[in-house]
Enzyme design. Structure first.
Site, PDB file in Angstrom:
ATOM      1  N   LEU A   1      38.038  49.511  24.724  1.00  0.00           N
ATOM      2  CA  LEU A   1      39.072  49.048  23.819  1.00  0.00           C
ATOM      3  C   LEU A   1      38.407  47.953  22.491  1.00  0.00           C
ATOM      4  CD1 LEU A   1      41.486  48.112  26.852  1.00  0.00           C
ATOM      5  CD2 LEU A   1      42.194  49.054  24.875  1.00  0.00           C
TER       6      LEU A   1
ATOM      7  N   SER B   1      45.919  33.069  31.280  1.00  0.00           N
ATOM      8  CA  SER B   1      45.396  32.645  32.225  1.00  0.00           C
ATOM      9  C   SER B   1      45.317  31.338  33.165  1.00  0.00           C
ATOM     10  CB  SER B   1      43.954  32.951  33.237  1.00  0.00           C
ATOM     11  OG  SER B   1      43.316  32.287  33.571  1.00  0.00           O
TER      12      SER B   1
ATOM     13  N   TYR C   1      34.849  32.855  31.473  1.00  0.00           N
ATOM     14  CA  TYR C   1      36.328  33.138  31.794  1.00  0.00           C
ATOM     15  C   TYR C   1      37.053  32.759  30.537  1.00  0.00           C
ATOM     16  CZ  TYR C   1      40.318  35.234  33.929  1.00  0.00           C
ATOM     17  OH  TYR C   1      41.483  34.926  34.035  1.00  0.00           O
TER      18      TYR C   1
ATOM     19  N   LYS D   1      39.673  33.928  27.847  1.00  0.00           N
ATOM     20  CA  LYS D   1      40.935  34.051  28.112  1.00  0.00           C
ATOM     21  C   LYS D   1      41.777  33.111  27.179  1.00  0.00           C
ATOM     22  CE  LYS D   1      41.863  37.202  30.671  1.00  0.00           C
ATOM     23  NZ  LYS D   1      42.903  38.284  30.332  1.00  0.00           N
TER      24      LYS D   1
ATOM     25  N   GLU E   1      42.671  29.356  33.838  1.00  0.00           N
ATOM     26  CA  GLU E   1      41.655  28.812  33.995  1.00  0.00           C
ATOM     27  C   GLU E   1      41.641  28.371  32.498  1.00  0.00           C
ATOM     28  OE1 GLU E   1      38.795  28.844  36.020  1.00  0.00           O
ATOM     29  OE2 GLU E   1      39.953  30.041  38.109  1.00  0.00           O
TER      30      GLU E   1
HETATM   31  P1  NAP Z   1      41.461  42.952  37.788  1.00  0.00           P
HETATM   32  O1  NAP Z   1      42.675  44.088  38.592  1.00  0.00           O
HETATM   33  O2  NAP Z   1      39.726  42.382  37.880  1.00  0.00           O
HETATM   34  O3  NAP Z   1      41.951  44.314  36.685  1.00  0.00           O
HETATM   35  C1  NAP Z   1      41.021  44.302  35.646  1.00  0.00           C
HETATM   36  C2  NAP Z   1      41.027  45.819  34.815  1.00  0.00           C
HETATM   37  O4  NAP Z   1      40.337  45.578  33.833  1.00  0.00           O
HETATM   38  C3  NAP Z   1      39.680  46.248  35.905  1.00  0.00           C
HETATM   39  O5  NAP Z   1      40.771  46.764  37.046  1.00  0.00           O
HETATM   40  C4  NAP Z   1      39.040  47.465  34.802  1.00  0.00           C
HETATM   41  O6  NAP Z   1      40.020  48.346  34.385  1.00  0.00           O
HETATM   42  C5  NAP Z   1      39.597  46.543  33.578  1.00  0.00           C
HETATM   43  N1  NAP Z   1      38.382  46.003  33.628  1.00  0.00           N
HETATM   44  C6  NAP Z   1      37.244  45.322  34.342  1.00  0.00           C
HETATM   45  N2  NAP Z   1      36.124  45.037  33.495  1.00  0.00           N
HETATM   46  C7  NAP Z   1      36.118  45.149  32.047  1.00  0.00           C
HETATM   47  C8  NAP Z   1      35.496  45.526  31.003  1.00  0.00           C
HETATM   48  N3  NAP Z   1      34.045  44.787  31.576  1.00  0.00           N
HETATM   49  N4  NAP Z   1      35.921  46.014  29.674  1.00  0.00           N
HETATM   50  C9  NAP Z   1      36.789  46.651  30.169  1.00  0.00           C
HETATM   51  N5  NAP Z   1      38.031  46.436  30.560  1.00  0.00           N
HETATM   52  C10 NAP Z   1      37.453  46.218  31.653  1.00  0.00           C
HETATM   53  O7  NAP Z   1      42.532  42.498  37.174  1.00  0.00           O
HETATM   54  P2  NAP Z   1      43.998  41.901  37.816  1.00  0.00           P
HETATM   55  O8  NAP Z   1      43.859  40.871  39.228  1.00  0.00           O
HETATM   56  O9  NAP Z   1      44.585  42.588  37.720  1.00  0.00           O
HETATM   57  O10 NAP Z   1      44.614  40.962  36.427  1.00  0.00           O
HETATM   58  C11 NAP Z   1      44.756  41.695  35.456  1.00  0.00           C
HETATM   59  C12 NAP Z   1      45.152  40.652  34.335  1.00  0.00           C
HETATM   60  O11 NAP Z   1      45.424  38.468  34.663  1.00  0.00           O
HETATM   61  C13 NAP Z   1      43.568  40.274  33.657  1.00  0.00           C
HETATM   62  O12 NAP Z   1      43.445  40.791  32.310  1.00  0.00           O
HETATM   63  C14 NAP Z   1      42.960  39.108  34.542  1.00  0.00           C
HETATM   64  O13 NAP Z   1      42.202  38.598  33.603  1.00  0.00           O
HETATM   65  C15 NAP Z   1      44.416  38.269  34.030  1.00  0.00           C
HETATM   66  N6  NAP Z   1      45.334  36.807  35.491  1.00  0.00           N
HETATM   67  C16 NAP Z   1      44.964  37.519  37.643  1.00  0.00           C
HETATM   68  C17 NAP Z   1      44.774  37.044  37.799  1.00  0.00           C
HETATM   69  C18 NAP Z   1      45.141  37.277  39.500  1.00  0.00           C
HETATM   70  O14 NAP Z   1      45.492  35.789  39.553  1.00  0.00           O
HETATM   71  N7  NAP Z   1      44.799  38.043  39.614  1.00  0.00           N
HETATM   72  C19 NAP Z   1      45.718  35.729  36.959  1.00  0.00           C
HETATM   73  C20 NAP Z   1      45.413  35.015  35.405  1.00  0.00           C
HETATM   74  C21 NAP Z   1      45.217  36.098  34.886  1.00  0.00           C
HETATM   75  P3  NAP Z   1      39.533  49.829  34.238  1.00  0.00           P
HETATM   76  O15 NAP Z   1      38.695  49.957  35.247  1.00  0.00           O
HETATM   77  O16 NAP Z   1      40.308  51.395  34.588  1.00  0.00           O
HETATM   78  O17 NAP Z   1      38.895  50.134  32.693  1.00  0.00           O
END
Ligand code: NAP
Length: 330
Positions: free
Chosen positions: A60, A126, A152, A156, A128
């Site tokens: 990406l 987020s 972070y 965001k 955050e």
């Molecule tokens: P997650 O489990 O950490 O998944 C994010 C995915 O992004 C990873 O599985 C990975 O997929 C890809 N990724 C990780 N590091 C990367 C990097 N350095 N470069 C490119 N791709 C990368 O996160 P999630 O909990 O599903 O959250 C989804 C989104 O919502 C994220 O953007 C997170 O910041 C945001 N968010 C989450 C929360 C929460 O509470 N969970 C709250 C607010 C916002 P691949 O390995 O397949 O590439």
């Protein structure tokens, strides 16, 4: 013709729950990953949807790869969930976090602008981004100004404003979901609620002795991930794009959560819990919680799990996952 959805970050928690939702709605789902790796995609297998999602590689951070990806798959909707998503890790890897979390967004928005302006775009923003919030500004609403306090949160916030800017400057259909913490058994192992539930379960089964924690005084708005992805889809079905806070509206301290988990499993906190100041963050938010009334009003999205029921659900799901993982690893 079924609609095509492209989900970045397909191997993550939200990626797989959203893929399951969209697949059930009849979408053709393309999941984008940095590297196809069957072991990393165990979450798709766990939800039983590995055959329903076409997983494709795309860097990406590369504008040409992103443009090519859109030309190849011709999506109607893009859900941008890929990110370095850990606040903690962002303090150790500030450059990487900032560049991945912002460049990926510019590349996707630019590709939409050049290739097909009718593609609808969802950005994973987020809570955050709000960072340091005074008590007078709680619960947090969409109108509150950002004051992020981690690399972070800053990344965001930048990605959020880029997404808003492409909506206002070019008329693209872009929406940001400002999600507060949401949990499930499929959350990454380094995230705190997953750590508490998983370790407590292992202590109960005699596979661990102690849960080691940092600051238990923080209070957050915790929700259930499978319910939150529904709101993402609803945002892209609106007549007009906008940004929405998605949260439970309830606030609970981490100490209260540890207490609940331990008491539900019959564990003694005095015996099994240890505090370690090394796990404290130099800068942490004391308390945040949100107001989801805009999402209720405009998206007809409602959240009705109490924190007790959330913990019951997480314990039940974790037990199921542990069992499943044993068979999967064999
Ligand atoms: P997650 O489990 O950490 O998944 C994010 C995915 O992004 C990873 O599985 C990975 O997929 C890809 N990724 C990780 N590091 C990367 C990097 N350095 N470069 C490119 N791709 C990368 O996160 P999630 O909990 O599903 O959250 C989804 C989104 O919502 C994220 O953007 C997170 O910041 C945001 N968010 C989450 C929360 C929460 O509470 N969970 C709250 C607010 C916002 P691949 O390995 O397949 O590439």
């Amino acid at each position: 013709m079924p609609k095509t959805a492209l989900i970045t970050g397909i191997s993550g928690q939200d990626g797989v729950y959203l893929a399951q939702l969209l697949s059930n709605k009849g979408y053709r789902v393309i999941g984008i990953t940095r590297k196809v790796n069957p072991a990393a995609q165990f979450r798709l297998a766990y939800l039983g949807i590995a055959d329903q999602v076409q997983v494709a590689e795309c860097d990406l951070v590369s504008p040409t790869e992103v443009l090519r990806c859109l030309e190849t798959y011709q999506p109607d909707e893009i859900y941008n969930l890929a990110a370095q998503s850990s606040v903690e890790l962002s303090f150790h890897q500030p450059r990487g976090t900032f560049s991945v979390n912002t460049q990926s967004v510019i590349n996707l928005l630019e590709a939409i602008r050049q290739f097909n302006r009718r593609i609808r775009f969802y950005q994973a923003s987020s809570s955050e981004m709000f960072g340091s919030v005074s008590l007078a500004n709680l619960p947090i609403r969409e109108s509150l100004l950002f004051y992020p306090v981690s690399p972070y949160g800053i990344s965001k916030a930048s990605a959020h404003w880029l997404t808003v800017n492409y909506r206002e400057a070019y008329g693209l259909f872009t929406a940001c979901g400002i999600l507060f913490n949401h949990e499930s058994a499929l959350r990454g192992p380094n995230f705190v609620i997953k750590k508490v539930v998983n370790t407590a379960m292992k202590i109960k089964q005699g596979e661990a002795n102690t849960l080691v924690m940092g600051n238990l005084a923080i209070s957050r708005d915790w929700g259930y991930a499978p319910y939150y992805v529904e709101a993402m889809w609803r945002m892209l079905q609106q007549e007009k794009p906008s940004d929405y806070i998605i949260c439970s509206g309830q606030v609970t301290s981490l100490l209260a959560i540890v207490n609940l988990v331990f008491s539900k499993l019959g564990l003694d906190m005095a015996e099994c819990l240890r505090l370690d100041t090394k796990l404290m963050r130099s800068l942490d938010l004391a308390i945040i919680y949100g107001d989801n009334s805009k999402a209720q009003r405009e998206l007809a999205w409602n959240y009705d799990l109490t924190i007790e029921r959330l913990i019951d659900r997480l314990l039940q799901d974790e037990a199921h996952l542990i069992q499943w993982q044993k068979q999967y690893d064999e």
